[in-house]
Design an enzyme around this catalytic site. Structure first.
Site, mmCIF file in Angstrom:
data_model
loop_
_atom_site.group_PDB
_atom_site.id
_atom_site.type_symbol
_atom_site.label_atom_id
_atom_site.label_comp_id
_atom_site.label_asym_id
_atom_site.label_seq_id
_atom_site.Cartn_x
_atom_site.Cartn_y
_atom_site.Cartn_z
ATOM 1 N N TYR A 26 51.067 64.174 -9.072
ATOM 2 C CA TYR A 26 49.697 63.876 -9.504
ATOM 3 C C TYR A 26 49.616 63.211 -10.881
ATOM 4 C CZ TYR A 26 48.518 66.831 -5.536
ATOM 5 O OH TYR A 26 48.405 67.351 -4.270
ATOM 6 N N HIS A 103 42.259 59.863 -3.394
ATOM 7 C CA HIS A 103 43.402 60.767 -3.533
ATOM 8 C C HIS A 103 44.373 60.122 -4.501
ATOM 9 C CE1 HIS A 103 41.849 63.027 -0.225
ATOM 10 N NE2 HIS A 103 41.713 61.894 0.432
HETATM 11 C C1 DHK Z 1 44.751 66.334 -4.022
HETATM 12 C C2 DHK Z 1 44.974 67.562 -3.479
HETATM 13 O O1 DHK Z 1 44.658 68.663 -4.150
HETATM 14 C C3 DHK Z 1 45.629 67.740 -2.172
HETATM 15 O O2 DHK Z 1 45.215 68.894 -1.500
HETATM 16 C C4 DHK Z 1 45.431 66.526 -1.278
HETATM 17 C C5 DHK Z 1 44.941 65.100 -3.248
HETATM 18 C C6 DHK Z 1 45.805 65.253 -2.029
HETATM 19 C C7 DHK Z 1 45.313 63.926 -4.144
HETATM 20 O O3 DHK Z 1 46.287 63.227 -3.899
HETATM 21 O O4 DHK Z 1 44.590 63.693 -5.121
HETATM 22 O O5 DHK Z 1 46.194 66.661 -0.119
#
Ligand code: DHK
Length: 146
Positions: A26, A103
Site C-alpha cells: 500500500y 484501490h
Molecule cells: C484496500 C484494502 O483494504 C483491501 O481490502 C482491498 C484495497 C484492496 C486497495 O488496494 O486499496 O482488497
C-alpha cells in the site's frame, strides 16, 4: 446534487493505517497524505473535497446517506468491503452522483477473493494499482465530469 459542489472522498476499513500497513503493498503515504493530495488535485480545478474514513460499514453508509444532495461526486476506496458488501453498494446509488472506485494495489494481481467487487458495476470508473495517484486520477476525472 450541487453543480461544482464538493467531491466526497471515502475510505473504508484499515485505510487509517496507510503508511504503516503492509507498505510493500500500500506504499508509505499516510491517509493524511492522501487527503492532502486529493485537496490539491481538487483545488487545481477550483473544487473542494470532504473526506471521511471509517472502519465501520454502518458509519460509511450513514455518511453516504448524508451526501445525497450535498456533494457532486464520490471517490471511494471501500477497502475489504469492496469484496463483501451489498449494503455499501446499495447505499452508493442513493446520492445519484458519479462514483469512482479506487484501490491502491492491483487487486487483480492478488488473491482471487479480491478480484470481485460489489461496487464496480455502479461506478463510473475503477482505478487500481496506481498507488495513491489513483485518488488523484479519480478527482481529476470527477472534476471534469461534474
Ligand atoms: C484496500 C484494502 O483494504 C483491501 O481490502 C482491498 C484495497 C484492496 C486497495 O488496494 O486499496 O482488497
Amino acid at each position: 446534487m450541487p453543480e461544482k459542489g464538493p467531491i466526497l472522498v471515502l475510505n473504508g476499513p484499515n485505510l487509517n493505517m496507510l503508511g504503516t500497513r503492509q507498505p510493500e503493498v500500500y506504499g508509505r503515504e499516510t491517509l493524511s497524505d492522501v487527503v492532502e493530495l486529493c485537496k490539491d488535485a481538487a483545488a487545481r480545478h477550483g473544487r473542494e473535497i470532504e473526506s471521511f474514513q471509517s472502519n465501520s460499514e454502518g458509519a460509511l453508509i450513514d455518511r453516504i446517506h448524508q451526501a445525497r444532495g450535498a456533494v457532486s461526486a464520490i471517490v471511494i476506496n471501500p477497502g475489504g468491503l469492496t469484496h463483501t458488501s451489498v449494503a455499501l453498494r446499495d447505499a452508493l446509488v442513493i446520492p445519484e452522483v458519479p462514483i469512482i472506485e479506487v484501490h491502491i494495489s492491483n487487486v487483480h494481481a492478488r488473491e482471487e477473493f479480491r478480484h470481485r467487487s460489489f461496487v464496480s458495476a455502479i461506478a463510473s470508473g475503477v482505478v487500481c494499482g496506481l498507488g495513491v495517484y489513483g485518488y488523484v486520477a479519480a478527482i481529476e476525472r470527477l472534476a471534469q465530469i461534474t
